[in-house]
Design a protein around this motif. Structure first.
Motif, PDB file in Angstrom:
ATOM      1  N   SER A 464       0.922  -1.368  -0.005  1.00  0.00           N
ATOM      2  CA  SER A 464      -0.075  -0.047  -0.110  1.00  0.00           C
ATOM      3  C   SER A 464       0.897   1.194   0.028  1.00  0.00           C
ATOM      4  O   SER A 464       1.753   1.288   0.675  1.00  0.00           O
ATOM      5  N   ALA A 465       0.581   2.131  -0.799  1.00  0.00           N
ATOM      6  CA  ALA A 465       1.304   3.223  -0.898  1.00  0.00           C
ATOM      7  C   ALA A 465       0.572   4.367  -0.261  1.00  0.00           C
ATOM      8  O   ALA A 465       0.900   5.820  -0.472  1.00  0.00           O
ATOM      9  N   ASP A 466      -0.561   4.353   0.095  1.00  0.00           N
ATOM     10  CA  ASP A 466      -1.413   5.448   0.608  1.00  0.00           C
ATOM     11  C   ASP A 466      -1.936   5.024   2.026  1.00  0.00           C
ATOM     12  O   ASP A 466      -3.126   5.305   2.463  1.00  0.00           O
ATOM     13  N   GLY A 467      -0.997   4.635   2.959  1.00  0.00           N
ATOM     14  CA  GLY A 467      -1.293   4.475   4.354  1.00  0.00           C
ATOM     15  C   GLY A 467      -2.356   3.354   4.736  1.00  0.00           C
ATOM     16  O   GLY A 467      -2.955   3.231   5.764  1.00  0.00           O
ATOM     17  N   GLY A 468      -2.422   2.188   3.934  1.00  0.00           N
ATOM     18  CA  GLY A 468      -3.434   0.930   3.993  1.00  0.00           C
ATOM     19  C   GLY A 468      -4.826   1.263   3.785  1.00  0.00           C
ATOM     20  O   GLY A 468      -5.506   0.229   3.753  1.00  0.00           O
ATOM     21  N   THR A 469      -4.943   2.352   2.932  1.00  0.00           N
ATOM     22  CA  THR A 469      -6.358   2.758   2.354  1.00  0.00           C
ATOM     23  C   THR A 469      -6.627   1.665   1.183  1.00  0.00           C
ATOM     24  O   THR A 469      -7.709   1.024   1.126  1.00  0.00           O
ATOM     25  N   THR A 470      -5.660   1.619   0.209  1.00  0.00           N
ATOM     26  CA  THR A 470      -5.950   0.807  -1.000  1.00  0.00           C
ATOM     27  C   THR A 470      -4.621  -0.022  -0.905  1.00  0.00           C
ATOM     28  O   THR A 470      -3.686   0.154  -0.356  1.00  0.00           O
ATOM     29  N   TRP A 471      -4.636  -1.308  -1.759  1.00  0.00           N
ATOM     30  CA  TRP A 471      -3.574  -2.361  -1.591  1.00  0.00           C
ATOM     31  C   TRP A 471      -3.490  -2.661  -3.227  1.00  0.00           C
ATOM     32  O   TRP A 471      -4.337  -2.732  -4.082  1.00  0.00           O
ATOM     33  N   SER A 472      -2.257  -2.785  -3.725  1.00  0.00           N
ATOM     34  CA  SER A 472      -1.810  -3.496  -4.857  1.00  0.00           C
ATOM     35  C   SER A 472      -2.419  -4.810  -5.071  1.00  0.00           C
ATOM     36  O   SER A 472      -3.051  -5.330  -4.210  1.00  0.00           O
ATOM     37  N   SER A 473      -2.331  -4.925  -6.458  1.00  0.00           N
ATOM     38  CA  SER A 473      -2.640  -6.587  -6.892  1.00  0.00           C
ATOM     39  C   SER A 473      -1.655  -7.555  -5.962  1.00  0.00           C
ATOM     40  O   SER A 473      -0.607  -6.832  -5.697  1.00  0.00           O
ATOM     41  N   THR A 474      -2.229  -8.920  -5.871  1.00  0.00           N
ATOM     42  CA  THR A 474      -1.280  -9.715  -5.207  1.00  0.00           C
ATOM     43  C   THR A 474      -0.375 -10.269  -5.962  1.00  0.00           C
ATOM     44  O   THR A 474      -0.616 -10.332  -7.234  1.00  0.00           O
ATOM     45  N   ARG A 475       1.287 -10.255  -5.654  1.00  0.00           N
ATOM     46  CA  ARG A 475       2.141 -10.841  -6.585  1.00  0.00           C
ATOM     47  C   ARG A 475       2.624 -11.983  -5.977  1.00  0.00           C
ATOM     48  O   ARG A 475       2.672 -12.052  -4.851  1.00  0.00           O
ATOM     49  N   ASP A 476       3.010 -13.092  -6.927  1.00  0.00           N
ATOM     50  CA  ASP A 476       3.589 -14.403  -6.687  1.00  0.00           C
ATOM     51  C   ASP A 476       5.155 -14.181  -6.494  1.00  0.00           C
ATOM     52  O   ASP A 476       5.507 -13.880  -7.457  1.00  0.00           O
ATOM     53  N   VAL A 477       5.532 -14.628  -5.371  1.00  0.00           N
ATOM     54  CA  VAL A 477       7.033 -14.491  -5.060  1.00  0.00           C
ATOM     55  C   VAL A 477       7.464 -15.845  -5.696  1.00  0.00           C
ATOM     56  O   VAL A 477       8.985 -15.867  -6.091  1.00  0.00           O
ATOM     57  N   THR A 478       6.770 -16.983  -5.649  1.00  0.00           N
ATOM     58  CA  THR A 478       7.154 -18.360  -5.933  1.00  0.00           C
ATOM     59  C   THR A 478       6.507 -18.988  -6.924  1.00  0.00           C
ATOM     60  O   THR A 478       5.917 -20.078  -6.828  1.00  0.00           O
ATOM     61  N   PRO A 479       6.652 -18.236  -8.215  1.00  0.00           N
ATOM     62  CA  PRO A 479       5.436 -18.824  -9.274  1.00  0.00           C
ATOM     63  C   PRO A 479       6.071 -20.408  -9.978  1.00  0.00           C
ATOM     64  O   PRO A 479       7.235 -20.508  -9.932  1.00  0.00           O
TER      65      PRO A 479
END
Length: 605
Positions: A464-479
């Motif tokens: 989140s770049a806005d203090g937890g109001t909105t969140w990015s899409s979920t990214r897979d670290v281990t595809p």
């Protein structure tokens, strides 16, 4: 395994388990019962298959359940079933080198990595579920902690290093003079946690309970700056001789089981010198109630952990994301707090107020820097970080004990306790966790008892770049495209201060044939430019060799429990410092759990 375990249970416990459904509501546990806490008696009965869950319940800490299993005689029964395993623990007689260490050390070397044994006791008892923190005033000074069975039942052990992790000392601190609410003193501790403040004071904590009574508490001790975590004492400076005193301890919560069972507490401190809340210490934790609910609670200390604010519920309500429970987000577990440089507190946790087995989510709540966080009104309603699809199999073999596991391993794998939170110096918030969403093998599914590999379990993060109001899409670290159709589980993460690297360490079965034999490694993923649309990921094999699968056949006393979390911290250079529970033997040939440490250098270093 469950039937065999039940044959061993004392008659008093069998009777209690049979009646536990009504006991949860109408009566307290018998004083003669081996498990005196009625909430924990119910949780044990569910794991042993003699009771059904009260709707959708969250799991209790592995360290707590390990204690109850030991009290119920489950491990003694396993040992009688597998006597050869216990003999192999003492076969070989390899001498333990004590050179350059505080106790019984061991070091593994390989492919450019060094794995150093952290716990220094010379016993063959279990150490697992570990944490690590680097002193912000002196990065050579590191403290660690773990669930620890060296003195009986499950306790909390803590460790220290003054040379950057090359040598370690350890201890089981003197928490044991504290009187619980019902007059008992605690005989067990679970869920070790630790923190540093900006002045180099160290803090440790845990959940404390007596297996024969219902009372339980969350307690904290302190190691004044300069001691570096080499010993812990009362956090109360009044009365003189503070460093000589082990009482009074800091009391975060002290309850009986008619109302709460406290679980899975994690601590942090505001270690930023410019923060308006500099050196405040914070704890969040789960409070199980007799009706099966488990909201997240918060408390803070503004006087060096000597006194704590009244616990408040912070998991809150949001009808749009918590449809079960009338909008209340109160089926929770695995909260982790983190502090931003301006003093804002972020707390992420797993939530189950959704229909469907294994269908859960990761939520976040925030207390702004300008607010009084001891007031419930200061906390934002929860926002959704991402989905948590915890649909891996429920196992009864290899020590699973009715818990979710990743076959052929028998270790319990609760995704709910893998949620970790960190904040960079610009206030961007990063949260990581594990789940089963990418599995395509129908035999490795919650609908198939015990299941069979391959199990494509993965690690994810969002920010989140806005203090937890909105969140990015979920990214897979281990595809799967990078690590194949294999299991990666029990992660922990930390963003570097400048935000350029998100380090994520986890258990990993993609090396060799581990996906089918059950051996494991630790991998550290360095996610560079983690907020970009196309972050790059580099993997480092942290373990010098694979860890063998630990089962009732080769170590019945420790099988099933590898802890609920591992941990990592980052230093000012951008390197990662990782601790994990390792099953490689250092005497004989039986797998045995100890805590190991390794430093992983950033790419280009």
């Amino acid at each position: 395994m469950r039937k065999a375990a039940l044959r061993l249970l004392p008659l008093a416990l069998l009777g209690m388990l049979a009646a536990a459904g009504s006991a949860l509501y109408s009566q307290s546990a018998s004083s003669s019962s081996p498990v005196g806490n009625k909430i924990l008696a119910h949780k044990l009965a569910v794991e042993l298959g003699t009771e059904k869950a009260l709707g959708k319940e969250m799991p209790v800490s592995s360290g707590v359940m390990y204690t109850l299993y030991e009290k119920a005689g489950v491990f003694a029964r396993r040992a009688r079933q597998h006597p050869g395993a216990m003999r192999s623990l003492h076969h070989g007689g390899d001498a333990l080198s004590r050179a350059n260490t505080e106790g019984c050390q061991n070091v593994f070397h390989g492919h450019g990595m060094t794995n150093t044994r952290v716990n220094q006791d010379c016993s063959l008892r279990r150490q697992a579920e570990e944490a690590i923190q680097i002193n912000p005033r002196d990065e050579r000074n590191i403290i660690a902690g773990q669930n620890d069975s060296r003195i009986g039942f499950n306790h909390c052990g803590y460790d220290w290093s003054f040379d950057g992790g090359k040598k370690w000392g350890d201890q089981v601190p003197p928490f044991w003079q504290f009187t619980l609410l019902d007059g008992h003193t605690a005989d067990a501790c679970s869920d070790p946690t630790l923190a540093w403040d900006s002045r180099g004071n160290a803090y440790i904590g845990g959940v404390f309970f007596d297996v024969a009574s219902g009372a339980n508490a969350v307690l904290v001790m302190k190691s004044n700056a300069g001691n570096g975590g080499s010993f812990y004492h009362s956090p109360d400076p009044t009365g003189g001789f503070q460093e000589y005193r082990d009482t009074p301890v800091g009391v975060v919560a002290n309850d009986d089981a008619s109302e709460f069972d406290n679980d899975k507490e994690l601590m942090t401190a505001d270690a930023y010198r410019s923060s308006p809340k500099r050196d405040n210490v914070y704890i969040t934790w789960t409070r199980f109630t007799p009706d099966g609910l488990s909201p997240i609670y918060f408390s803070q200390s503004t006087d060096g952990a000597a006194t704590w604010s009244t616990p408040i519920e912070i998991s809150g309500s949001n009808a749009s994301i918590c449809p079960l429970g009338g909008g209340a987000c109160n089926v929770d577990q695995g909260s982790h707090p983190a502090v931003a440089p301006d003093g804002t507190i972020y707390v992420s946790f797993a939530n189950g107020n959704l229909p469907g087995a294994g269908i859960e989510q990761v939520l976040n709540v925030t207390c702004p820097a300008s607010a009084d966080c001891s007031s419930p009104a200061s906390w934002t309603p929860p926002t959704k970080v991402g989905d948590m699809i915890a649909k891996h199999p429920v196992g009864t073999q290899n020590g699973c004990g009715g818990n979710q596991c990743l076959p052929p391993n028998g270790y319990r794998v609760p995704d709910e306790t893998t949620v970790s939170t960190s904040v960079d110096r610009n206030g961007k918030v990063f949260v990581s966790w594990a789940d089963h969403r990418n599995n395509t093998n129908p035999n490795c599914d919650i609908t198939v008892p015990d299941g069979a590999p391959p199990c494509d379990h993965d690690i994810f993060y969002a920010y989140s770049a806005d203090g937890g109001t909105t969140w990015s899409s979920t990214r897979d670290v281990t595809p799967r495209s990078r690590l194949g159709e294999t299991a990666q589980w029990q992660p922990w993460s930390k963003i570097t201060s400048d935000g350029s690297r998100l380090w994520v360490a986890f258990y990993d079965r993609h090396y060799g044939n581990c996906e089918f034999t059950g051996c494991n490694d630790i991998t550290a993923a360095e996610v560079r430019n983690p907020t970009s649309n196309h972050p790059s990921i580099e993997y480092t094999r942290v373990t010098t060799d694979s860890m063998p699968n630990l089962t009732p056949a080769n170590n019945p006393v420790q099988a099933g429990f590898l802890g609920d979390y591992m941990w990592l911290d980052t230093d000012s250079h951008g390197d990662a410092h990782v601790v994990w529970a390792d099953t490689r033997p250092i005497r004989g040939d039986a797998p045995e759990e100890d805590v190991y440490y390794s430093e992983v250098h950033r790419s280009g270093h």
